[in-house]
Design an enzyme around this catalytic site. Sequence first.
Site, PDB file in Angstrom:
ATOM      1  N   LYS A  47      42.755  31.568  35.778  1.00 27.30           N
ATOM      2  CA  LYS A  47      42.235  32.587  36.690  1.00 27.30           C
ATOM      3  C   LYS A  47      42.897  32.380  38.048  1.00 27.30           C
ATOM      4  O   LYS A  47      42.784  31.317  38.641  1.00 27.30           O
ATOM      5  CB  LYS A  47      40.713  32.470  36.825  1.00 27.30           C
ATOM      6  CG  LYS A  47      40.120  33.335  37.956  1.00 27.30           C
ATOM      7  CD  LYS A  47      38.602  33.208  38.075  1.00 27.30           C
ATOM      8  CE  LYS A  47      38.068  33.943  39.308  1.00 27.30           C
ATOM      9  NZ  LYS A  47      36.606  33.811  39.497  1.00 27.30           N
ATOM     10  N   ASP A  92      38.601  36.001  46.703  1.00 26.73           N
ATOM     11  CA  ASP A  92      37.499  36.724  46.068  1.00 26.73           C
ATOM     12  C   ASP A  92      36.436  37.064  47.117  1.00 26.73           C
ATOM     13  O   ASP A  92      35.589  36.245  47.441  1.00 26.73           O
ATOM     14  CB  ASP A  92      36.897  35.866  44.944  1.00 26.73           C
ATOM     15  CG  ASP A  92      35.742  36.566  44.226  1.00 26.73           C
ATOM     16  OD1 ASP A  92      35.578  37.796  44.432  1.00 26.73           O
ATOM     17  OD2 ASP A  92      35.029  35.890  43.459  1.00 26.73           O
ATOM     18  N   LYS A  98      30.367  39.512  48.808  1.00 22.37           N
ATOM     19  CA  LYS A  98      29.664  38.234  48.941  1.00 22.37           C
ATOM     20  C   LYS A  98      29.083  38.080  50.345  1.00 22.37           C
ATOM     21  O   LYS A  98      29.618  38.660  51.288  1.00 22.37           O
ATOM     22  CB  LYS A  98      30.663  37.077  48.710  1.00 22.37           C
ATOM     23  CG  LYS A  98      31.113  36.892  47.285  1.00 22.37           C
ATOM     24  CD  LYS A  98      32.107  35.741  47.195  1.00 22.37           C
ATOM     25  CE  LYS A  98      32.577  35.511  45.767  1.00 22.37           C
ATOM     26  NZ  LYS A  98      31.522  35.067  44.849  1.00 22.37           N
ATOM     27  N   ASP A 154      39.815  30.452  44.695  1.00 25.11           N
ATOM     28  CA  ASP A 154      39.394  31.069  43.436  1.00 25.11           C
ATOM     29  C   ASP A 154      40.565  31.252  42.462  1.00 25.11           C
ATOM     30  O   ASP A 154      40.442  31.920  41.440  1.00 25.11           O
ATOM     31  CB  ASP A 154      38.707  32.409  43.732  1.00 25.11           C
ATOM     32  CG  ASP A 154      37.698  32.808  42.661  1.00 25.11           C
ATOM     33  OD1 ASP A 154      37.273  31.927  41.893  1.00 25.11           O
ATOM     34  OD2 ASP A 154      37.352  34.004  42.588  1.00 25.11           O
ATOM     35  N   ASP A 171      31.830  41.446  41.679  1.00 21.29           N
ATOM     36  CA  ASP A 171      32.058  40.028  41.964  1.00 21.29           C
ATOM     37  C   ASP A 171      32.198  39.206  40.680  1.00 21.29           C
ATOM     38  O   ASP A 171      32.550  38.035  40.726  1.00 21.29           O
ATOM     39  CB  ASP A 171      30.907  39.497  42.833  1.00 21.29           C
ATOM     40  CG  ASP A 171      31.239  38.182  43.502  1.00 21.29           C
ATOM     41  OD1 ASP A 171      32.423  37.793  43.477  1.00 21.29           O
ATOM     42  OD2 ASP A 171      30.313  37.552  44.048  1.00 21.29           O
ATOM     43  N   GLU A 208      34.563  39.190  38.640  1.00 22.85           N
ATOM     44  CA  GLU A 208      35.924  39.710  38.450  1.00 22.85           C
ATOM     45  C   GLU A 208      36.808  38.795  37.622  1.00 22.85           C
ATOM     46  O   GLU A 208      37.750  39.242  36.974  1.00 22.85           O
ATOM     47  CB  GLU A 208      36.571  39.980  39.807  1.00 22.85           C
ATOM     48  CG  GLU A 208      37.242  38.778  40.499  1.00 22.85           C
ATOM     49  CD  GLU A 208      36.286  37.635  40.833  1.00 22.85           C
ATOM     50  OE1 GLU A 208      35.064  37.882  40.905  1.00 22.85           O
ATOM     51  OE2 GLU A 208      36.749  36.494  40.987  1.00 22.85           O
ATOM     52  N   ARG A 255      36.365  37.165  34.893  1.00 25.09           N
ATOM     53  CA  ARG A 255      36.347  37.423  33.448  1.00 25.09           C
ATOM     54  C   ARG A 255      37.155  38.675  33.097  1.00 25.09           C
ATOM     55  O   ARG A 255      37.692  38.779  31.995  1.00 25.09           O
ATOM     56  CB  ARG A 255      34.898  37.524  32.953  1.00 25.09           C
ATOM     57  CG  ARG A 255      34.111  38.650  33.539  1.00 25.09           C
ATOM     58  CD  ARG A 255      32.604  38.463  33.410  1.00 25.09           C
ATOM     59  NE  ARG A 255      32.093  37.460  34.353  1.00 25.09           N
ATOM     60  CZ  ARG A 255      30.817  37.056  34.411  1.00 25.09           C
ATOM     61  NH1 ARG A 255      29.920  37.561  33.575  1.00 25.09           N
ATOM     62  NH2 ARG A 255      30.444  36.155  35.287  1.00 25.09           N
TER      63      ARG A 255
END
Length: 521
Positions: free
Chosen positions: A286, A291, A298, A309, A368, A370, A372
């Site tokens: 990933k 993010d 967030k 991230d 959020d 994201e 996956r």
Amino acid sequence: MSPNVKFEVVNFGEAERRLAAAPAEGERPITLIAFVGAKLALGGETSTILRDAEPQIARAAAAAKFAGKRGTSLDLYAPAGLDGVGRLLMIGVGPAGDGDNGGASPERFDDYLGLGGQLAARLGQGANAIALFDVPEPPADASAAAGQLALGATLRAYKFDLYRTKKKKDDPEREGASEIALAVAEPEAARAAVDGALGLAEGVVIARDLVNEPANVLYPEEFARRAAKLADLGVEVEILDVPTLQTLGFRALLGVGQGSAHPSRVVVLRWNGAAPDTQPVAFVGKGVCFDTGGISIKPAASMEDMKGDMAGAAAVTGLMHALAVRKAKANVIGVLGLVENMPSGEAQRPGDIVTSLSGQTIEIINTDAEGRLVLADALWYVKDKFKPAFIIDLATLTGAILVALGQEHAGLFSNNDELAGRILEAGKATGEKLWRLPMGPAYDKLIESKFADMKNTGGRHAGSITAAQFLERFVDKTPWAHLDIAGTGMGSPASDTNQSWASGWGVRLLDRLVKDCYESA
Ligand code: BES
Ligand code: MN
Ligand code: ZN
């Protein structure tokens, strides 16, 4: 950044020769490093070299209450009988507790990793050192232990201070890297182990640097450029840009990146170290370079941490480097899903439905969740195109894994007990520990959608597991494991082998897994 410590391997005769010769004009005085067991036990070579200083050592040790326990050390300046030596650094390798078991030395290799870290910390920068690798009770494989020691020292000396304009006193650029001549009984074997360890250290450092870099510097294209440097080591590099990804059908991944001014990228890395007909293994990372959460934005507190991230993609990059440096006899694919998750007029909305590369449709409940979405397409792509023997993905996927496991263990999820077992073993061997969590149909049900084949969140309960259930839908029957490294990849507590925010978690683990289980003889 470049290593702050440099190793050379010599035999004890060479160490003695250097110790006997007074340092030349302008040369730094020598720091001699000795390992000391319980009750000040010394190895045979060390005892010979230090014979004239032993009374002085005994007095200094008594005065400092130094008994050779692990985690302690003693400095002695201008030791008797060693004119070229300015400083004698004695590092305890005896049992750490109060128990008295006669100077036993650490047994497991990760003990030597930690010992190397302690050594680098005590030594500091700018030293000209000779280390007598001669513990009172030698390990079964002294060369492997020497490699771990060098690895630990190199990782401990790592600093990320690219953006400090005023160098601190202990800054390596001010004081220079420490140089350590490691004196061993069997230099040839130890040299091979130390060289191997340094390639691995470089891999970890690459991963840490990528995680530490801010997102204004390291956005998807820049990440891809850095990963492309692996071509110098013989890694095949392919960079898929947005038009290519559109044509291929990476709509889940592209949906995450569509709100950002920085275009998404997928990087495919291939290390071909085995026969061409050998089935490859695959690692997927990933790589959310930042993010914000997107439209489901967030809160402000600690949002700056979300520059990390992309720790999964960073670990895959570092791993590919390590494998290429040691010319691993395996065919290995590394795939990086690189995006930035931003809110904007073009950003994806909650309620949107995207068709993934697999053809399965996904209802976006929370923008959020994201990671996956990025992984869904990357996993399907690698499964479909390369038919690997296994896929392991690494992702800073859920805050929930921090709630469950803290920063001690990464979450392990798998559809295959043998693969999971091997990963857990590699975790024990390297100290990069994991804890397996359950999966199953009851959890899978939690991501059923009213409108599409699935939704991208499963509600409040079992957040890390429902994320894993989501990923599992994109690997078919391929043996697969998902490592949730949200707790271990960044914001790392200081340790013997790491003082940096980024850990480089996963590089050592997976290098070990490949070495132990997937290389042809
Ligand atoms: N990148 C985060 C997870 C994360 C949190 C990593 C803290 C490192 C530290 C991930 O994209 C995320 O936001 N996950 C959400 C999922 C939720 C919306 C279902 C989370 O964990 O809150
Ligand atoms: Mn997120
Ligand atoms: Zn994320």
